[in-house]
Design a protein around this motif. Structure first.
Motif, PDB file in Angstrom:
ATOM      1  N   TRP A  57       2.993 -12.395 -15.440  1.00 36.18           N
ATOM      2  CA  TRP A  57       3.486 -13.405 -14.974  1.00 36.18           C
ATOM      3  C   TRP A  57       3.686 -13.292 -13.167  1.00 36.18           C
ATOM      4  CZ3 TRP A  57       6.232 -10.415 -18.073  1.00 36.18           C
ATOM      5  CH2 TRP A  57       7.363  -9.902 -17.571  1.00 36.18           C
ATOM      6  N   ILE A  58       3.938 -14.419 -12.489  1.00 33.93           N
ATOM      7  CA  ILE A  58       3.968 -14.106 -11.025  1.00 33.93           C
ATOM      8  C   ILE A  58       5.425 -14.480 -10.855  1.00 33.93           C
ATOM      9  CG2 ILE A  58       3.320 -14.873  -8.876  1.00 33.93           C
ATOM     10  CD1 ILE A  58       0.962 -13.623 -10.852  1.00 33.93           C
ATOM     11  N   ALA A  59       6.238 -13.995 -10.120  1.00 32.11           N
ATOM     12  CA  ALA A  59       7.599 -14.093 -10.050  1.00 32.11           C
ATOM     13  C   ALA A  59       7.788 -13.960  -8.582  1.00 32.11           C
ATOM     14  CB  ALA A  59       8.411 -13.099 -10.643  1.00 32.11           C
TER      15      ALA A  59
ATOM     16  N   MET B 298      -3.715 -17.402   2.147  1.00 36.21           N
ATOM     17  CA  MET B 298      -2.705 -17.091   0.981  1.00 36.21           C
ATOM     18  C   MET B 298      -2.316 -15.585   1.001  1.00 36.21           C
ATOM     19  SD  MET B 298      -2.699 -17.830  -3.086  1.00 36.21           S
ATOM     20  CE  MET B 298      -2.465 -19.669  -3.512  1.00 36.21           C
TER      21      MET B 298
ATOM     22  N   PHE C  64       5.453 -13.570  -3.600  1.00 34.86           N
ATOM     23  CA  PHE C  64       5.227 -13.357  -5.005  1.00 34.86           C
ATOM     24  C   PHE C  64       4.861 -12.001  -5.238  1.00 34.86           C
ATOM     25  CE2 PHE C  64       4.183 -17.865  -4.261  1.00 34.86           C
ATOM     26  CZ  PHE C  64       5.417 -18.373  -5.037  1.00 34.86           C
ATOM     27  N   HIS C  65       5.306 -11.421  -6.488  1.00 32.63           N
ATOM     28  CA  HIS C  65       4.748 -10.237  -7.039  1.00 32.63           C
ATOM     29  C   HIS C  65       4.280 -10.553  -8.521  1.00 32.63           C
ATOM     30  CE1 HIS C  65       8.835 -10.337  -7.702  1.00 32.63           C
ATOM     31  NE2 HIS C  65       8.859  -9.730  -8.954  1.00 32.63           N
ATOM     32  N   VAL C  66       3.593  -9.661  -9.226  1.00 27.89           N
ATOM     33  CA  VAL C  66       3.153  -9.665 -10.448  1.00 27.89           C
ATOM     34  C   VAL C  66       3.910  -8.822 -11.508  1.00 27.89           C
ATOM     35  CG1 VAL C  66       1.242  -8.223  -9.999  1.00 27.89           C
ATOM     36  CG2 VAL C  66       1.000  -9.964 -11.799  1.00 27.89           C
TER      37      VAL C  66
ATOM     38  N   PHE D 143      -3.170  -1.827 -12.186  1.00 28.57           N
ATOM     39  CA  PHE D 143      -4.284  -2.493 -12.242  1.00 28.57           C
ATOM     40  C   PHE D 143      -3.804  -3.771 -11.654  1.00 28.57           C
ATOM     41  CE2 PHE D 143      -6.705  -5.773 -14.540  1.00 28.57           C
ATOM     42  CZ  PHE D 143      -8.057  -5.552 -14.033  1.00 28.57           C
ATOM     43  N   LEU D 144      -2.998  -4.249 -12.183  1.00 30.13           N
ATOM     44  CA  LEU D 144      -2.355  -5.698 -11.757  1.00 30.13           C
ATOM     45  C   LEU D 144      -2.054  -5.789 -10.364  1.00 30.13           C
ATOM     46  CD1 LEU D 144      -0.407  -6.929 -14.959  1.00 30.13           C
ATOM     47  CD2 LEU D 144      -2.596  -7.840 -13.963  1.00 30.13           C
TER      48      LEU D 144
ATOM     49  N   GLU E 239      -5.262  -5.937  -8.396  1.00 35.00           N
ATOM     50  CA  GLU E 239      -5.754  -7.409  -8.595  1.00 35.00           C
ATOM     51  C   GLU E 239      -5.148  -8.466  -8.137  1.00 35.00           C
ATOM     52  OE1 GLU E 239      -8.491  -8.316 -10.306  1.00 35.00           O
ATOM     53  OE2 GLU E 239      -9.249  -6.012 -10.606  1.00 35.00           O
ATOM     54  N   PHE E 240      -3.853  -8.329  -8.027  1.00 38.81           N
ATOM     55  CA  PHE E 240      -2.980  -9.522  -7.280  1.00 38.81           C
ATOM     56  C   PHE E 240      -2.980  -9.136  -5.816  1.00 38.81           C
ATOM     57  CE2 PHE E 240       1.208 -11.277  -6.067  1.00 38.81           C
ATOM     58  CZ  PHE E 240       0.898 -12.617  -6.465  1.00 38.81           C
TER      59      PHE E 240
ATOM     60  N   LEU F 143      -6.549 -10.846  -4.780  1.00 34.66           N
ATOM     61  CA  LEU F 143      -6.391 -12.286  -5.063  1.00 34.66           C
ATOM     62  C   LEU F 143      -5.770 -12.744  -3.775  1.00 34.66           C
ATOM     63  CD1 LEU F 143      -5.573 -13.433  -8.636  1.00 34.66           C
ATOM     64  CD2 LEU F 143      -7.883 -13.698  -7.247  1.00 34.66           C
TER      65      LEU F 143
ATOM     66  N   LYS G 204      -8.292 -12.682  -0.718  1.00 36.99           N
ATOM     67  CA  LYS G 204      -9.418 -13.409  -1.296  1.00 36.99           C
ATOM     68  C   LYS G 204      -9.057 -14.754  -0.779  1.00 36.99           C
ATOM     69  CE  LYS G 204     -13.093 -13.918  -4.589  1.00 36.99           C
ATOM     70  NZ  LYS G 204     -13.275 -13.337  -5.953  1.00 36.99           N
ATOM     71  N   TYR G 205      -7.899 -15.527  -1.084  1.00 35.76           N
ATOM     72  CA  TYR G 205      -7.583 -16.878  -1.179  1.00 35.76           C
ATOM     73  C   TYR G 205      -6.386 -17.146   0.049  1.00 35.76           C
ATOM     74  CZ  TYR G 205     -10.558 -17.223  -5.310  1.00 35.76           C
ATOM     75  OH  TYR G 205     -11.542 -16.888  -6.023  1.00 35.76           O
TER      76      TYR G 205
END
Lengths: 116, 116
Positions: A13-15, B1, B6-8, B104-105, B108-109, B112, B115-116
């Motif tokens: 989840w994103i928080a 963006m 935010f964080h994952v 990993f997350l 990846e986050f 992302l 990228k956006y």
DNA sequence: GGTCGTTATATTTTAATTAATACAACGGTT
DNA sequence: AACCGTTGTATTAATTAAAATATAACGACC
């Protein structure tokens, strides 16, 4: 330890500081709204109370600078709610991140099983 | 963006047909038992009721061919519970898997966001 | 065999979460 | 201005989860 009856599962989840912004349930709700065009119908389709759905949407819209959905009450057919392009993008990005995480974990877990 | 507030975050757990076998709370409990030498003290140290801890351990030992802990009641000092080597290994493997998933997350986050 | 602190188990009580209900507000449409 | 189905909001009921309490069983040790 190769071939166990186990498998690996995960939730991502994103928080922000206030708490969770996007998670699996919220994404599922957004997709239902996209499909149904109303919070009421979306909530009902996934066996969720309207109140809970409303709170989730309120939380999401509050955490985001740009709203993920726009809601109208009254008017033709009583109103409804639709996704913004920002909301549509949020769905895509979350699902891609989630899918990649699951693939990664599956590989890692299989590697662990072979190793030990 | 790029640069969002935010964080994952994530949770990973190992499950079989009956449900979850190892998760973050269960691993934390195992580590506390390893340190304290008893279920009672371990549960207390992490503000968990003895009953809940006992159920978690019961569930873990039932899901595993080899027990993760061995418990003795009575005897010198009233008894206690210690980890088996299998239990120690379970802690290590889970923590490694979990750490890799988080790394990993995070990557990846960040990708992302760029990228956006 | 009495003592100790633990494990094991059942029962009750409390708290938290969720669900259900009710109704006001909205605003295009007719 | 009456109607419609929705959103928005408060209140209450029901269900579930968690916590607290109590007590029996255990067995090495002195």
């Amino acid at each position: 330890m190769a071939n166990t009856p186990f498998h690996v599962r995960s939730r991502v989840w994103i928080a922000d500081q206030k708490g969770t912004f996007l998670g699996e349930g919220r994404i599922q709700l957004l997709k239902a709204i996209e499909e149904k065009g109303s919070i009421t119908k979306a909530a009902h389709s996934m066996n969720m109370s309207y109140l809970k759905a409303w709170k989730l949407i309120e939380s999401m819209n509050n955490s985001s600078e740009m709203p993920l959905v726009i809601r109208t009450s009254g008017g033709k057919g009583g109103g409804g709610t639709i996704l913004t392009t920002h909301g549509e993008k949020a769905i895509r990005l979350y699902q891609e991140l989630n899918m990649r995480c699951q693939e990664f974990l599956k590989k890692e877990f299989e590697a662990l099983n072979k190793k030990y």
